[in-house]
Scaffold this motif. Structure first.
Motif, PDB file in Angstrom:
ATOM      1  N   HIS A 107      46.920  44.756  41.656  1.00 39.73           N
ATOM      2  CA  HIS A 107      45.599  44.883  41.040  1.00 39.73           C
ATOM      3  C   HIS A 107      44.552  43.963  41.664  1.00 39.73           C
ATOM      4  O   HIS A 107      43.474  44.422  42.023  1.00 39.73           O
ATOM      5  CB  HIS A 107      45.694  44.618  39.532  1.00 39.73           C
ATOM      6  CG  HIS A 107      46.572  45.588  38.829  1.00 39.73           C
ATOM      7  ND1 HIS A 107      46.160  46.852  38.498  1.00 39.73           N
ATOM      8  CD2 HIS A 107      47.866  45.495  38.426  1.00 39.73           C
ATOM      9  CE1 HIS A 107      47.147  47.498  37.903  1.00 39.73           C
ATOM     10  NE2 HIS A 107      48.197  46.697  37.846  1.00 39.73           N
ATOM     11  N   LEU A 108      44.861  42.658  41.756  1.00 46.32           N
ATOM     12  CA  LEU A 108      43.847  41.711  42.220  1.00 46.32           C
ATOM     13  C   LEU A 108      43.498  41.884  43.691  1.00 46.32           C
ATOM     14  O   LEU A 108      42.313  41.877  44.061  1.00 46.32           O
ATOM     15  CB  LEU A 108      44.290  40.269  41.949  1.00 46.32           C
ATOM     16  CG  LEU A 108      44.495  39.892  40.487  1.00 46.32           C
ATOM     17  CD1 LEU A 108      44.885  38.426  40.366  1.00 46.32           C
ATOM     18  CD2 LEU A 108      43.262  40.195  39.652  1.00 46.32           C
ATOM     19  N   GLU A 109      44.489  42.035  44.558  1.00 42.57           N
ATOM     20  CA  GLU A 109      44.231  42.195  45.998  1.00 42.57           C
ATOM     21  C   GLU A 109      43.324  43.398  46.288  1.00 42.57           C
ATOM     22  O   GLU A 109      42.304  43.243  46.954  1.00 42.57           O
ATOM     23  CB  GLU A 109      45.543  42.322  46.780  1.00 42.57           C
ATOM     24  CG  GLU A 109      46.331  41.046  46.865  1.00 42.57           C
ATOM     25  CD  GLU A 109      45.930  40.166  48.033  1.00 42.57           C
ATOM     26  OE1 GLU A 109      45.110  40.591  48.866  1.00 42.57           O
ATOM     27  OE2 GLU A 109      46.432  39.034  48.086  1.00 42.57           O
ATOM     28  N   PRO A 110      43.655  44.614  45.808  1.00 42.54           N
ATOM     29  CA  PRO A 110      42.772  45.745  46.117  1.00 42.54           C
ATOM     30  C   PRO A 110      41.397  45.623  45.453  1.00 42.54           C
ATOM     31  O   PRO A 110      40.389  46.029  46.038  1.00 42.54           O
ATOM     32  CB  PRO A 110      43.530  46.972  45.607  1.00 42.54           C
ATOM     33  CG  PRO A 110      44.684  46.487  44.832  1.00 42.54           C
ATOM     34  CD  PRO A 110      44.885  45.048  45.134  1.00 42.54           C
ATOM     35  N   ALA A 111      41.347  45.045  44.260  1.00 44.51           N
ATOM     36  CA  ALA A 111      40.053  44.895  43.587  1.00 44.51           C
ATOM     37  C   ALA A 111      39.163  43.919  44.345  1.00 44.51           C
ATOM     38  O   ALA A 111      37.972  44.171  44.551  1.00 44.51           O
ATOM     39  CB  ALA A 111      40.262  44.427  42.145  1.00 44.51           C
ATOM     40  N   MET A 112      39.728  42.798  44.790  1.00 40.85           N
ATOM     41  CA  MET A 112      38.931  41.800  45.508  1.00 40.85           C
ATOM     42  C   MET A 112      38.574  42.282  46.909  1.00 40.85           C
ATOM     43  O   MET A 112      37.526  41.942  47.440  1.00 40.85           O
ATOM     44  CB  MET A 112      39.652  40.452  45.568  1.00 40.85           C
ATOM     45  CG  MET A 112      39.769  39.767  44.202  1.00 40.85           C
ATOM     46  SD  MET A 112      38.173  39.484  43.383  1.00 40.85           S
ATOM     47  CE  MET A 112      38.114  40.821  42.207  1.00 40.85           C
ATOM     48  N   ALA A 113      39.425  43.107  47.518  1.00 39.15           N
ATOM     49  CA  ALA A 113      39.083  43.692  48.817  1.00 39.15           C
ATOM     50  C   ALA A 113      37.857  44.584  48.673  1.00 39.15           C
ATOM     51  O   ALA A 113      36.944  44.552  49.506  1.00 39.15           O
ATOM     52  CB  ALA A 113      40.265  44.480  49.375  1.00 39.15           C
ATOM     53  N   LYS A 114      37.818  45.383  47.631  1.00 36.18           N
ATOM     54  CA  LYS A 114      36.675  46.254  47.378  1.00 36.18           C
ATOM     55  C   LYS A 114      35.428  45.429  47.077  1.00 36.18           C
ATOM     56  O   LYS A 114      34.341  45.706  47.606  1.00 36.18           O
ATOM     57  CB  LYS A 114      36.985  47.196  46.206  1.00 36.18           C
ATOM     58  CG  LYS A 114      35.850  48.106  45.819  1.00 36.18           C
ATOM     59  CD  LYS A 114      35.532  49.087  46.926  1.00 36.18           C
ATOM     60  CE  LYS A 114      34.510  50.101  46.458  1.00 36.18           C
ATOM     61  NZ  LYS A 114      34.282  51.140  47.437  1.00 36.18           N
ATOM     62  N   LEU A 115      35.552  44.403  46.233  1.00 36.91           N
ATOM     63  CA  LEU A 115      34.406  43.563  45.892  1.00 36.91           C
ATOM     64  C   LEU A 115      33.885  42.838  47.134  1.00 36.91           C
ATOM     65  O   LEU A 115      32.679  42.772  47.360  1.00 36.91           O
ATOM     66  CB  LEU A 115      34.782  42.563  44.803  1.00 36.91           C
ATOM     67  CG  LEU A 115      33.649  41.674  44.284  1.00 36.91           C
ATOM     68  CD1 LEU A 115      32.506  42.508  43.713  1.00 36.91           C
ATOM     69  CD2 LEU A 115      34.176  40.716  43.226  1.00 36.91           C
ATOM     70  N   ALA A 116      34.780  42.310  47.959  1.00 30.23           N
ATOM     71  CA  ALA A 116      34.365  41.621  49.184  1.00 30.23           C
ATOM     72  C   ALA A 116      33.608  42.572  50.102  1.00 30.23           C
ATOM     73  O   ALA A 116      32.570  42.219  50.657  1.00 30.23           O
ATOM     74  CB  ALA A 116      35.580  41.039  49.907  1.00 30.23           C
ATOM     75  N   ALA A 117      34.110  43.786  50.255  1.00 34.28           N
ATOM     76  CA  ALA A 117      33.435  44.768  51.108  1.00 34.28           C
ATOM     77  C   ALA A 117      32.030  45.074  50.600  1.00 34.28           C
ATOM     78  O   ALA A 117      31.078  45.157  51.381  1.00 34.28           O
ATOM     79  CB  ALA A 117      34.261  46.046  51.187  1.00 34.28           C
ATOM     80  N   MET A 118      31.879  45.202  49.311  1.00 36.12           N
ATOM     81  CA  MET A 118      30.565  45.516  48.750  1.00 36.12           C
ATOM     82  C   MET A 118      29.620  44.316  48.836  1.00 36.12           C
ATOM     83  O   MET A 118      28.424  44.481  49.085  1.00 36.12           O
ATOM     84  CB  MET A 118      30.694  46.006  47.303  1.00 36.12           C
ATOM     85  CG  MET A 118      31.486  47.303  47.169  1.00 36.12           C
ATOM     86  SD  MET A 118      31.020  48.619  48.329  1.00 36.12           S
ATOM     87  CE  MET A 118      29.337  48.925  47.873  1.00 36.12           C
ATOM     88  N   LEU A 119      30.129  43.100  48.656  1.00 39.66           N
ATOM     89  CA  LEU A 119      29.293  41.907  48.808  1.00 39.66           C
ATOM     90  C   LEU A 119      28.829  41.755  50.254  1.00 39.66           C
ATOM     91  O   LEU A 119      27.665  41.421  50.517  1.00 39.66           O
ATOM     92  CB  LEU A 119      30.057  40.653  48.369  1.00 39.66           C
ATOM     93  CG  LEU A 119      30.337  40.522  46.880  1.00 39.66           C
ATOM     94  CD1 LEU A 119      31.258  39.341  46.613  1.00 39.66           C
ATOM     95  CD2 LEU A 119      29.047  40.382  46.090  1.00 39.66           C
ATOM     96  N   GLU A 120      29.732  42.000  51.197  1.00 39.15           N
ATOM     97  CA  GLU A 120      29.366  41.950  52.616  1.00 39.15           C
ATOM     98  C   GLU A 120      28.316  43.014  52.926  1.00 39.15           C
ATOM     99  O   GLU A 120      27.358  42.755  53.649  1.00 39.15           O
ATOM    100  CB  GLU A 120      30.606  42.179  53.494  1.00 39.15           C
ATOM    101  CG  GLU A 120      31.696  41.160  53.284  1.00 39.15           C
ATOM    102  CD  GLU A 120      31.543  39.932  54.142  1.00 39.15           C
ATOM    103  OE1 GLU A 120      31.959  39.950  55.293  1.00 39.15           O
ATOM    104  OE2 GLU A 120      30.994  38.940  53.624  1.00 39.15           O
ATOM    105  N   TYR A 121      28.483  44.200  52.381  1.00 43.11           N
ATOM    106  CA  TYR A 121      27.526  45.290  52.571  1.00 43.11           C
ATOM    107  C   TYR A 121      26.147  44.877  52.070  1.00 43.11           C
ATOM    108  O   TYR A 121      25.144  45.037  52.762  1.00 43.11           O
ATOM    109  CB  TYR A 121      28.034  46.533  51.834  1.00 43.11           C
ATOM    110  CG  TYR A 121      27.085  47.693  51.848  1.00 43.11           C
ATOM    111  CD1 TYR A 121      27.024  48.546  52.949  1.00 43.11           C
ATOM    112  CD2 TYR A 121      26.260  47.962  50.759  1.00 43.11           C
ATOM    113  CE1 TYR A 121      26.145  49.624  52.958  1.00 43.11           C
ATOM    114  CE2 TYR A 121      25.382  49.025  50.763  1.00 43.11           C
ATOM    115  CZ  TYR A 121      25.327  49.853  51.857  1.00 43.11           C
ATOM    116  OH  TYR A 121      24.457  50.915  51.879  1.00 43.11           O
ATOM    117  N   ASP A 122      26.092  44.329  50.858  1.00 36.06           N
ATOM    118  CA  ASP A 122      24.812  43.890  50.291  1.00 36.06           C
ATOM    119  C   ASP A 122      24.195  42.781  51.130  1.00 36.06           C
ATOM    120  O   ASP A 122      22.993  42.801  51.411  1.00 36.06           O
ATOM    121  CB  ASP A 122      24.990  43.400  48.848  1.00 36.06           C
ATOM    122  CG  ASP A 122      25.300  44.522  47.873  1.00 36.06           C
ATOM    123  OD1 ASP A 122      25.042  45.700  48.191  1.00 36.06           O
ATOM    124  OD2 ASP A 122      25.810  44.206  46.769  1.00 36.06           O
TER     125      ASP A 122
END
Length: 188
Positions: A107-122
């Motif tokens: 749960h945490l690894e895939p969720a944080m991977a997605k959040l990191a990608a979106m933060l980098e995008y922003d």
């Protein structure tokens, strides 16, 4: 022995650790601490004040006359917090106790991977129109990296904490160039 379940604090600490590890661009942003946030009741809303570096002029002559010179005036700009990202998850206490075997990997690894990608995008979209960036064509080479350095030098940017952010193909191009170019030592 009683069951020991992960608490929300454990999940939050582990999530932040994983997120920090996954951030590339955002991890290189200067995040100096401003103690104005440490005061009780000092809520600032959705705008942050960002201090700008001092700008000075120069003069000529052997000595500086008393009373001359420019005042040191601190300037700032405001940054509006317009996006607040999160990864919504919902687990019942029964699921936390009975069903979730490996919270971190499942749960945490895939969720944080997605959040990191979106933060980098922003973050990257915020600076994409910056006048102080060096763009490369279809293949990264040393000239492109040095063009970025030149822009920083021309703007008198500090020499420390400089980073070149390359996409995966750019990194491959640069590493291949390193290993296929003859070494200057080979000429002697």
């Amino acid at each position: 022995m009683a069951n020991v379940n992960l608490t929300i604090d454990d999940n939050t600490r582990e999530s932040l650790r994983i997120l920090h590890q996954k951030l590339n661009f955002c991890g290189n942003i200067i995040r100096d601490y401003d103690d104005s946030f440490a005061k009780t009741g000092a809520k600032i809303g959705n705008t942050l004040r960002v201090r700008l570096p001092y700008q000075y002029t120069s003069a000529t002559g052997a000595t500086m006359a008393t009373g001359t010179g420019a005042d040191s005036i601190g300037t700032s700009t405001t940054l509006t917090v317009s996006t607040q990202r999160h990864i919504p998850m919902r687990f019942t206490s029964e699921e936390m106790t009975m069903d979730i075997d490996d919270m971190k990997s499942r749960h945490l690894e895939p969720a944080m991977a997605k959040l990191a990608a979106m933060l980098e995008y922003d973050g990257l979209n915020t600076v994409i129109d910056s006048v102080n960036q060096a763009s490369v064509g279809t293949k990264v080479d040393f000239a492109a990296v040095m063009a970025g350095r030149q822009k920083l030098q021309n703007q008198l940017a500090p020499m420390d904490n400089r980073t070149a952010l390359l996409d995966p193909q750019g990194m491959v191009d640069l590493v291949c160039l390193l290993y296929t170019s003859p070494s200057p030592r080979d000429k002697f």
